[in-house]
Write a protein that holds these residues in place. Sequence first.
Motif, PDB file in Angstrom:
ATOM      1  N   GLU A   1     -13.690  -5.383   0.686  1.00  0.00           N
ATOM      2  CA  GLU A   1     -13.449  -5.439   2.138  1.00  0.00           C
ATOM      3  C   GLU A   1     -13.038  -6.855   2.532  1.00  0.00           C
ATOM      4  N   PHE A   2     -11.995  -6.935   3.364  1.00  0.00           N
ATOM      5  CA  PHE A   2     -11.481  -8.223   3.819  1.00  0.00           C
ATOM      6  C   PHE A   2     -11.400  -8.228   5.340  1.00  0.00           C
ATOM      7  N   PRO A   3     -11.804  -9.311   5.962  1.00  0.00           N
ATOM      8  CA  PRO A   3     -11.647  -9.407   7.431  1.00  0.00           C
ATOM      9  C   PRO A   3     -10.163  -9.497   7.800  1.00  0.00           C
ATOM     10  N   ASN A   4      -9.836  -8.996   8.989  1.00  0.00           N
ATOM     11  CA  ASN A   4      -8.446  -8.973   9.432  1.00  0.00           C
ATOM     12  C   ASN A   4      -8.379  -9.339  10.913  1.00  0.00           C
ATOM     13  N   PRO A   5      -8.807 -10.555  11.256  1.00  0.00           N
ATOM     14  CA  PRO A   5      -8.928 -10.920  12.677  1.00  0.00           C
ATOM     15  C   PRO A   5      -7.601 -10.900  13.424  1.00  0.00           C
ATOM     16  N   ASN A   6      -6.515 -11.270  12.753  1.00  0.00           N
ATOM     17  CA  ASN A   6      -5.205 -11.296  13.417  1.00  0.00           C
ATOM     18  C   ASN A   6      -4.422  -9.999  13.220  1.00  0.00           C
ATOM     19  N   GLU A   7      -5.039  -9.061  12.502  1.00  0.00           N
ATOM     20  CA  GLU A   7      -4.433  -7.750  12.225  1.00  0.00           C
ATOM     21  C   GLU A   7      -3.063  -7.892  11.562  1.00  0.00           C
ATOM     22  N   LYS A   8      -2.915  -8.936  10.725  1.00  0.00           N
ATOM     23  CA  LYS A   8      -1.647  -9.101  10.010  1.00  0.00           C
ATOM     24  C   LYS A   8      -1.653  -8.341   8.685  1.00  0.00           C
ATOM     25  N   LEU A   9      -2.846  -7.993   8.185  1.00  0.00           N
ATOM     26  CA  LEU A   9      -2.930  -7.196   6.964  1.00  0.00           C
ATOM     27  C   LEU A   9      -2.741  -5.731   7.328  1.00  0.00           C
ATOM     28  N   ARG A  10      -1.759  -5.099   6.718  1.00  0.00           N
ATOM     29  CA  ARG A  10      -1.427  -3.726   7.050  1.00  0.00           C
ATOM     30  C   ARG A  10      -1.587  -2.833   5.823  1.00  0.00           C
ATOM     31  N   PRO A  11      -2.122  -1.643   6.002  1.00  0.00           N
ATOM     32  CA  PRO A  11      -2.259  -0.704   4.877  1.00  0.00           C
ATOM     33  C   PRO A  11      -0.926  -0.477   4.173  1.00  0.00           C
ATOM     34  N   GLY A  12      -1.003  -0.417   2.830  1.00  0.00           N
ATOM     35  CA  GLY A  12       0.196  -0.252   2.017  1.00  0.00           C
ATOM     36  C   GLY A  12       0.616  -1.528   1.326  1.00  0.00           C
TER      37      GLY A  12
ATOM     38  N   TYR B   1       0.456  -4.825  -1.115  1.00  0.00           N
ATOM     39  CA  TYR B   1      -0.093  -5.077  -2.439  1.00  0.00           C
ATOM     40  C   TYR B   1      -0.607  -6.509  -2.509  1.00  0.00           C
ATOM     41  N   ALA B   2      -1.636  -6.683  -3.321  1.00  0.00           N
ATOM     42  CA  ALA B   2      -2.223  -8.014  -3.507  1.00  0.00           C
ATOM     43  C   ALA B   2      -2.693  -8.160  -4.941  1.00  0.00           C
ATOM     44  N   ARG B   3      -2.764  -9.379  -5.392  1.00  0.00           N
ATOM     45  CA  ARG B   3      -3.364  -9.682  -6.698  1.00  0.00           C
ATOM     46  C   ARG B   3      -4.726 -10.295  -6.427  1.00  0.00           C
ATOM     47  N   VAL B   4      -5.751  -9.626  -6.925  1.00  0.00           N
ATOM     48  CA  VAL B   4      -7.116 -10.049  -6.629  1.00  0.00           C
ATOM     49  C   VAL B   4      -7.751 -10.676  -7.865  1.00  0.00           C
ATOM     50  N   SER B   5      -8.667 -11.582  -7.609  1.00  0.00           N
ATOM     51  CA  SER B   5      -9.455 -12.219  -8.657  1.00  0.00           C
ATOM     52  C   SER B   5     -10.918 -12.040  -8.287  1.00  0.00           C
ATOM     53  N   ILE B   6     -11.621 -11.243  -9.111  1.00  0.00           N
ATOM     54  CA  ILE B   6     -13.030 -10.926  -8.837  1.00  0.00           C
ATOM     55  C   ILE B   6     -13.904 -11.842  -9.674  1.00  0.00           C
ATOM     56  N   ASN B   7     -14.797 -12.549  -9.022  1.00  0.00           N
ATOM     57  CA  ASN B   7     -15.726 -13.419  -9.737  1.00  0.00           C
ATOM     58  C   ASN B   7     -16.649 -12.559 -10.582  1.00  0.00           C
ATOM     59  N   ASN B   8     -16.507 -12.705 -11.923  1.00  0.00           N
ATOM     60  CA  ASN B   8     -17.254 -11.846 -12.828  1.00  0.00           C
ATOM     61  C   ASN B   8     -18.083 -12.662 -13.810  1.00  0.00           C
ATOM     62  N   ALA B   9     -18.614 -13.782 -13.358  1.00  0.00           N
ATOM     63  CA  ALA B   9     -19.431 -14.636 -14.224  1.00  0.00           C
ATOM     64  C   ALA B   9     -20.696 -13.887 -14.644  1.00  0.00           C
TER      65      ALA B   9
ATOM     66  N   ALA C   1       3.287 -11.207   0.770  1.00  0.00           N
ATOM     67  CA  ALA C   1       3.850 -11.810   1.988  1.00  0.00           C
ATOM     68  C   ALA C   1       3.407 -13.248   2.182  1.00  0.00           C
ATOM     69  N   TRP C   2       2.228 -13.590   1.666  1.00  0.00           N
ATOM     70  CA  TRP C   2       1.699 -14.960   1.821  1.00  0.00           C
ATOM     71  C   TRP C   2       1.184 -15.440   0.461  1.00  0.00           C
ATOM     72  N   PRO C   3       2.073 -15.683  -0.489  1.00  0.00           N
ATOM     73  CA  PRO C   3       1.628 -16.021  -1.847  1.00  0.00           C
ATOM     74  C   PRO C   3       0.867 -17.331  -1.946  1.00  0.00           C
ATOM     75  N   GLU C   4       1.057 -18.226  -0.988  1.00  0.00           N
ATOM     76  CA  GLU C   4       0.384 -19.519  -1.059  1.00  0.00           C
ATOM     77  C   GLU C   4      -1.001 -19.498  -0.429  1.00  0.00           C
ATOM     78  N   GLN C   5      -1.352 -18.401   0.227  1.00  0.00           N
ATOM     79  CA  GLN C   5      -2.617 -18.330   0.952  1.00  0.00           C
ATOM     80  C   GLN C   5      -3.571 -17.357   0.268  1.00  0.00           C
ATOM     81  N   ALA C   6      -4.759 -17.821  -0.059  1.00  0.00           N
ATOM     82  CA  ALA C   6      -5.791 -16.959  -0.653  1.00  0.00           C
ATOM     83  C   ALA C   6      -6.747 -16.500   0.440  1.00  0.00           C
ATOM     84  N   ILE C   7      -6.977 -15.212   0.507  1.00  0.00           N
ATOM     85  CA  ILE C   7      -7.869 -14.631   1.510  1.00  0.00           C
ATOM     86  C   ILE C   7      -9.139 -14.172   0.803  1.00  0.00           C
TER      87      ILE C   7
END
Length: 496
Positions: A311-322, A324-332, A282-288
């Motif tokens: 775990e991600f903060p959701n102050p505006n409650e715009k993130l809803r269960p269900g 999908y996201a593409r995540v990048s985990i820092n694995n250095a 829904a927000w491809p240009e924004q990284a959370i």
Amino acid sequence: MNKKILFPYIASAIILAGLGAAGGYWLASRPYSDAGIVEKSTQNSPSEKADRKALYWYDPMVPNQHFDNPGKSPFMDMELVAQYADEGGSGASGVRIDPMLTQNTGVKFAMVETGKLEQDVEAVASLGFNERLVAIVQSRTGGIVERVYALAPNDIIAAGAPLVDVRVPEWYGAQAEYIALKKSGDTSIVGAALGRLQQLGMSKAQISRMEKLGKPLEIVTISSPLSGVLLEVNVREGMIVTPGQMLTKINGLSSVWLEAEVPESQSSEIAVGKSVSAKFTAWPEQAIEGRVTALLPELNRETRTIRVRMEFPNPNEKLRPGMYARVSINNATSHNRLLVPSAAIIATGKRNLVIVADENNRYHPAEVEVGREGNGKTEILSGLNEGEKVIASGQFMIDSEASLKGVLARMESQKKTSASPVHEAHGKVEELSADDITISHGPVPSIGWGAMTMSFNITDKKLAKGIKAGDIVNFSFHESDTGMNIDHIEKSGGSQ
């Protein structure tokens, strides 16, 4: 008249065609060195060749077949190439390639360096509720449901929103007693009455509301303890509820969970607390930004993956269960490793090789044990040292040249650290000196040789004791960087 006019043009065309053919033949006959490629047969002057000893001759297209005399190849219309005993210099290994050739063919080098592998694990994750934010709303006492507010499962509600109105007869008498005692001014008895209300299940907010009104509450309103999603509504108007009965279930949305399946091979450096960046459809240009909170203990046996919870903060409650996201985990990595470009690794299917270059323009393959790979770099666990120079691209040219000497082929047939294979043969001694022996021998199937006459190094003079020219001998030998070395030799018949 026309024939006279055309004749000069035809003659000129014939002359130009002849000059073109002659020029093409001259260009084709020029030595390769003019183009920056040094032929193996022209790398040394005639005087230098005369001082060198040829072990055998071979066809570069069929390098495993050896011949004891120079001449035309039976396989291709080309001259056989000599393999010299001292080729490569004393004690040198690998193959030497002219620097101009490596430059013209675009060979690129890289240094073996020490560093931390910067590798981010990319995965697709699904959003779910933070199950640590679940609230179960229960009835604290028995009563009759007078009203259920207009709510349905999956409704978003705010903290303090009314859920159910319940009539509690048991509370009514206790409230009336508390108000009467409070008006009497007897503080000791008032305290006991207040304690009774609390024990019956009235909250501080409900008691404060009763005191403010100055009369018992006939209807008690049960409210939501937090904002979130109404998951269950298990009460209807007119129902009789009992103490402890679940009325509603609410899951908070102030923070949410993302869960991703990560390959087992990439999970070694993922730990609780590591930072995570997620981009939602829904927000491809924004990284959370979020963090890893758990690595679930069970490994999926079918996919060989581990579930990582973030775990991600959701102050505006715009993130809803269900979602999908593409995540990048820092694995250095947390420790330094030897690193080379991933393109430098030659994977043969049985082992991994890199081609190492030294300061004398010589190249040899080195077997390596590789670790993780990321961002174009690969960890080297063993087989190389920091500061060595390796081929990062253009290995095909080195591989082609090395194959003429069987360097890579030998790497495929044996470990780098293992001893060279020993071959056995039968033949006649033609000439003997202090350092070498010339033998006319029969075919040697173990190395792919036919019958020929060639020289072998004698590394231990005791081996040739009692041997003279003309003796028929059985012998064994092995190949080294300096040539073919005799391991054992004994007579098998008299002189001829």
